[in-house]
Enzyme design. Structure first.
Site, PDB file in Angstrom:
ATOM      1  N   ASN A 147       0.922  -1.186   0.054  1.00  0.00           N
ATOM      2  CA  ASN A 147      -0.049  -0.034   0.032  1.00  0.00           C
ATOM      3  C   ASN A 147       0.800   1.260   0.038  1.00  0.00           C
ATOM      4  O   ASN A 147       0.287   2.321   0.302  1.00  0.00           O
ATOM      5  CB  ASN A 147      -0.878   0.096   1.061  1.00  0.00           C
ATOM      6  N   GLU A 162       1.496   4.194   7.435  1.00  0.00           N
ATOM      7  CA  GLU A 162       0.554   3.984   6.621  1.00  0.00           C
ATOM      8  C   GLU A 162      -0.108   4.970   5.819  1.00  0.00           C
ATOM      9  O   GLU A 162       0.505   6.217   6.092  1.00  0.00           O
ATOM     10  CB  GLU A 162      -0.659   3.298   7.301  1.00  0.00           C
TER      11      GLU A 162
END
Ligand code: PGA
Length: 250
Positions: free
Chosen positions: A140, A147
């Site tokens: 990702n 993140e």
């Protein structure tokens, strides 16, 4: 400020590992007191194998080297076989002559994550900063456990792992429910302060992330994209990871 952003595509995974281990060994031969930033995960395993082989063949010493690991699962004791601390023992530290007091991790069992994060950052500063940080990339686009959504200025802290990361990492646990949902991670600002950064990526599963890191607008949607603003960063990938953006590597 000039920016040296290098992109290198090599044929196979093993070529990426050999390249990365050469860069690290070169760093240690220039300065045996180097401070190395290190990563965990499947990607760097071969790099560590190569480093251990070089250590055995060349008898280079790690006794003055200091290492800083990017992250640790929150709630896992350092002796837990799933901890990144344990990973580093198995893949590198048990095989080179590095003293334990020269290795730094965020402590995954701290009851005060904010204080732990401050201490980790302070230690990096006390060691004079990171000379070379080896990093991987998540499917990702995360770097360490920053993140998507992480800002350029974030520093070491406790974070919640994304569903994507939890499912990606579940392959290493008996079941998905066993994957910790939080981690202590170096921040993007922490990583960007390293004097050199080497990002390695292998396999087709990383090709979308590599494409986003190189071609999407720089920003929190793909944390690895911030590395394009680093003054001395190299991306080294194999052909499978370059898949969607081979033209970037010509
Ligand atoms: P992996 O993890 O090497 O296990 O794919 C990389 C990362 O999440 O940074």
């Amino acid at each position: 400020m000039s920016i040296f952003f290098h992109k290198i595509c090599l044929k196979k995974r093993i070529d990426v590992a050999k390249f990365a281990s050469n860069v690290i060994t070169e760093q240690l031969s220039v300065d045996e007191n180097s401070v190395l930033g290190l990563a965990t995960g499947s990607t760097p395993e071969q790099t560590y194998r190569e480093l251990v082989n070089k250590h055995i063949a060349d008898q280079n010493s790690w006794s003055q080297v200091r290492t800083v690991n990017l992250d640790e699962y929150y709630g896992l004791d350092r002796n837990n076989p799933q901890s990144y601390h344990h990973y580093m023992q198995v893949h590198l530290f048990n095989h080179v002559d590095i003293p334990e007091y020269n290795t730094l991790f965020p402590n995954g069992t701290t009851s005060d994550p904010a204080a732990e994060a401050r201490n980790y950052e302070k230690k990096i500063v006390a060691w004079g900063g990171i000379d070379l940080w080896l990093v991987g990339i998540g499917s990702n686009g995360h770097i360490a456990f920053n993140e998507p959504g992480s800002s350029r200025n974030c520093r070491t802290r406790l974070v919640r792992l994304s569903d994507k990361t939890i499912s990606d990492n579940s392959r290493l646990f008996e079941k998905k429910a066993d994957v910790p949902t939080q981690a202590l991670t170096a921040g993007i600002a922490t990583i960007m302060e390293a004097r050199k950064i080497l990002l390695i990526a292998t396999g087709e599963k990383k090709s979308a992330a590599i494409n986003a890191a190189l071609n999407n607008p720089i920003g929190p949607n793909c944390p690895a994209s911030f590395l394009r603003q680093h003054p001395n960063c190299t991306f080294v990938v194999d052909e499978a990871a370059a898949g969607l953006c081979r033209n970037n590597f010509r």
